[in-house]
Design a protein around this motif. Structure first.
Motif, PDB file in Angstrom:
ATOM      1  N   THR A 127       0.806  -1.218   0.000  1.00  0.00           N
ATOM      2  CA  THR A 127       0.000   0.000   0.000  1.00  0.00           C
ATOM      3  C   THR A 127       0.841   1.272   0.000  1.00  0.00           C
ATOM      4  N   GLY A 128       2.088   1.164   0.429  1.00  0.00           N
ATOM      5  CA  GLY A 128       2.946   2.338   0.474  1.00  0.00           C
ATOM      6  C   GLY A 128       2.766   3.178   1.732  1.00  0.00           C
ATOM      7  N   GLN A 129       1.959   2.685   2.674  1.00  0.00           N
ATOM      8  CA  GLN A 129       1.776   3.432   3.917  1.00  0.00           C
ATOM      9  C   GLN A 129       1.677   2.472   5.093  1.00  0.00           C
ATOM     10  N   SER A 130       2.122   2.937   6.232  1.00  0.00           N
ATOM     11  CA  SER A 130       2.095   2.137   7.447  1.00  0.00           C
ATOM     12  C   SER A 130       0.699   2.155   8.055  1.00  0.00           C
ATOM     13  N   ASP A 131       0.354   1.083   8.755  1.00  0.00           N
ATOM     14  CA  ASP A 131      -0.912   1.041   9.486  1.00  0.00           C
ATOM     15  C   ASP A 131      -0.662   0.365  10.830  1.00  0.00           C
ATOM     16  N   ILE A 132      -1.736   0.072  11.561  1.00  0.00           N
ATOM     17  CA  ILE A 132      -1.590  -0.462  12.908  1.00  0.00           C
ATOM     18  C   ILE A 132      -0.898  -1.829  12.924  1.00  0.00           C
ATOM     19  N   GLY A 133      -1.097  -2.632  11.901  1.00  0.00           N
ATOM     20  CA  GLY A 133      -0.487  -3.957  11.852  1.00  0.00           C
ATOM     21  C   GLY A 133       0.944  -3.966  11.371  1.00  0.00           C
ATOM     22  N   THR A 134       1.393  -2.879  10.773  1.00  0.00           N
ATOM     23  CA  THR A 134       2.764  -2.844  10.259  1.00  0.00           C
ATOM     24  C   THR A 134       3.668  -1.936  11.077  1.00  0.00           C
ATOM     25  N   GLY A 135       3.120  -1.258  12.057  1.00  0.00           N
ATOM     26  CA  GLY A 135       3.900  -0.355  12.902  1.00  0.00           C
ATOM     27  C   GLY A 135       4.357  -1.039  14.180  1.00  0.00           C
ATOM     28  N   PRO A 136       4.574  -0.245  15.235  1.00  0.00           N
ATOM     29  CA  PRO A 136       5.043  -0.797  16.508  1.00  0.00           C
ATOM     30  C   PRO A 136       4.079  -1.806  17.137  1.00  0.00           C
ATOM     31  N   LEU A 137       2.776  -1.587  16.990  1.00  0.00           N
ATOM     32  CA  LEU A 137       1.817  -2.553  17.541  1.00  0.00           C
ATOM     33  C   LEU A 137       1.884  -3.881  16.785  1.00  0.00           C
ATOM     34  N   GLY A 138       2.157  -3.826  15.495  1.00  0.00           N
ATOM     35  CA  GLY A 138       2.340  -5.057  14.725  1.00  0.00           C
ATOM     36  C   GLY A 138       3.570  -5.819  15.184  1.00  0.00           C
ATOM     37  N   LEU A 139       4.634  -5.097  15.516  1.00  0.00           N
ATOM     38  CA  LEU A 139       5.849  -5.721  16.040  1.00  0.00           C
ATOM     39  C   LEU A 139       5.555  -6.437  17.349  1.00  0.00           C
ATOM     40  N   ILE A 140       4.852  -5.769  18.252  1.00  0.00           N
ATOM     41  CA  ILE A 140       4.488  -6.385  19.531  1.00  0.00           C
ATOM     42  C   ILE A 140       3.578  -7.593  19.291  1.00  0.00           C
TER      43      ILE A 140
END
Length: 134
Positions: free
Chosen positions: A66-79
């Protein structure tokens, strides 16, 4: 889907794809029952479908697509991925690894073993992945 992908998917189902897809499905159902595990359940259901028919599709990072970060690809996704790794990811990856080793013994099984190795990597880190046609 090309004829080669259909043939490979049929052979995949016959030679071990069903039982690993069932493993993903069990993990998804267990996560869904807990209510807290719903984000993991969604990812596991998507990967279960991919595990059942892997040829002709591929898993990519959602932010790359998609070219943009979202909740699943950011820090929460890492956790979320770290929690998944501890709760279910390691045993799904182990199942894929054992199946890959068994299939790699024969020359015909090598493409299927390779697919299991790719799925083992996804089993360790599934959140933020999306399945797209190859």
């Amino acid at each position: 889907m090309p004829a080669v992908s259909i043939l490979l998917n049929v052979l995949w189902i016959l030679f071990g794809g069903v039982w690993m897809a069932a493993g993903w499905l069990v993990a998804a159902v267990i996560m869904a029952i807990t209510i807290i595990g719903l984000p993991w359940a969604r990812a596991a259901f998507n990967i279960a479908a991919y595990t059942l028919l892997p040829f002709g599709q591929r898993a990519v990072n959602r932010d790359t697509l998609t070219g943009q970060s979202d909740i699943g690809t950011g820090p929460l996704g890492l956790i979320g991925n770290l929690i998944w790794l501890v709760l279910a990811g390691w045993w799904l990856a182990l199942g894929h690894l054992i199946t890959a080793i068994a299939l790699a013994v024969t020359i015909i099984g090598i493409p299927f073993a390779w697919a299991h190795l790719k799925l083992a990597g996804i089993a360790l880190w599934p959140i933020g992945k999306v399945i797209v046609p190859a």
